[in-house]
Scaffold this active site. Structure first.
Site, mmCIF file in Angstrom:
data_model
loop_
_atom_site.group_PDB
_atom_site.id
_atom_site.type_symbol
_atom_site.label_atom_id
_atom_site.label_comp_id
_atom_site.label_asym_id
_atom_site.label_seq_id
_atom_site.Cartn_x
_atom_site.Cartn_y
_atom_site.Cartn_z
ATOM 1 N N CYS A 9 44.464 40.079 40.360
ATOM 2 C CA CYS A 9 43.706 40.546 39.200
ATOM 3 C C CYS A 9 43.781 42.073 39.209
ATOM 4 C CB CYS A 9 42.275 40.019 39.188
ATOM 5 S SG CYS A 9 41.199 40.614 40.508
ATOM 6 N N ASN A 12 40.995 43.458 42.276
ATOM 7 C CA ASN A 12 40.932 42.650 43.492
ATOM 8 C C ASN A 12 39.529 42.631 44.083
ATOM 9 O OD1 ASN A 12 42.486 42.680 46.789
ATOM 10 N ND2 ASN A 12 42.032 40.932 45.532
ATOM 11 N N CYS A 14 36.917 40.655 42.041
ATOM 12 C CA CYS A 14 36.200 39.552 41.388
ATOM 13 C C CYS A 14 37.020 38.267 41.364
ATOM 14 C CB CYS A 14 35.820 39.922 39.949
ATOM 15 S SG CYS A 14 34.705 41.317 39.802
ATOM 16 N N ARG A 15 37.921 38.175 40.398
ATOM 17 C CA ARG A 15 38.644 36.927 40.167
ATOM 18 C C ARG A 15 39.568 36.535 41.312
ATOM 19 N NH1 ARG A 15 41.147 38.655 34.603
ATOM 20 N NH2 ARG A 15 41.162 40.607 35.771
ATOM 21 N N SER A 16 40.405 37.458 41.768
ATOM 22 C CA SER A 16 41.369 37.071 42.804
ATOM 23 C C SER A 16 40.696 36.768 44.150
ATOM 24 C CB SER A 16 42.507 38.098 42.937
ATOM 25 O OG SER A 16 42.046 39.386 43.176
ATOM 26 N N ASP A 115 37.837 38.637 32.688
ATOM 27 C CA ASP A 115 37.360 39.528 33.752
ATOM 28 C C ASP A 115 35.846 39.676 33.634
ATOM 29 O OD1 ASP A 115 36.859 41.471 35.628
ATOM 30 O OD2 ASP A 115 38.436 42.831 34.925
#
Length: 144
Positions: A9, A12, A14-16, A115
């Site tokens: 993401c 690096n 939140c999402r990943s 995001d």
């Protein structure tokens, strides 16, 4: 199916890291990592909101530290999975001509994982990522 996956993401945080934590729990036998294409502070822990939502599902991502995507990742991983089109484009630009990794979006429909850093929605983003990671983990089991 791939046995080494890098989730990507922007920051690096939140999402990943959420994807890394989820898939590690589902497939501890795989090599799984996460990185970002636009880090502000490499070495940062995940966002506290990402930590809270994953913790609420029994997952600990507090050990993960942000790092940038490196050209060596395209040789080190079977798959590099982007959370959105912006990061997919950045990955395609970073990929060396000798890249071995398959680069794709996480969601099989081609949709983007939003995001949550600016607008929230960590719970719904977690659920999107969880469902996609379960599909990834299960796809390997059915291909044996």
């Amino acid at each position: 199916m791939a046995h080494s996956i890098l989730f990507v993401c922007l920051g690096n945080t939140c999402r990943s890291p959420m994807a890394e934590g989820i898939l590690r729990a589902l497939r501890p036998d795989w090599r799984i990592d996460s990185a970002g294409t636009g880090l502000r502070q490499p070495g940062s822990p995940p966002d506290p909101r990402a930590i809270a939502v994953t913790s609420g599902h029994g997952l600990d991502i507090t050990h993960i530290r942000s790092r940038p995507v490196q050209t060596s990742d395209f040789e080190a991983f079977d798959r590099i999975i982007a959370m959105d089109l912006r990061n997919l484009s950045a990955l395609n630009e970073l990929a060396p001509p000798s890249a071995q990794a398959t680069v794709s979006l996480l969601l099989p429909s081609g949709a983007e994982v939003p995001d949550p850093y600016e607008v929230g929605g960590y719970d719904s983003v977690f659920e999107m990522i969880r469902a996609a990671c379960e599909t990834l983990a299960h796809a390997d089991e059915t291909s044996r």
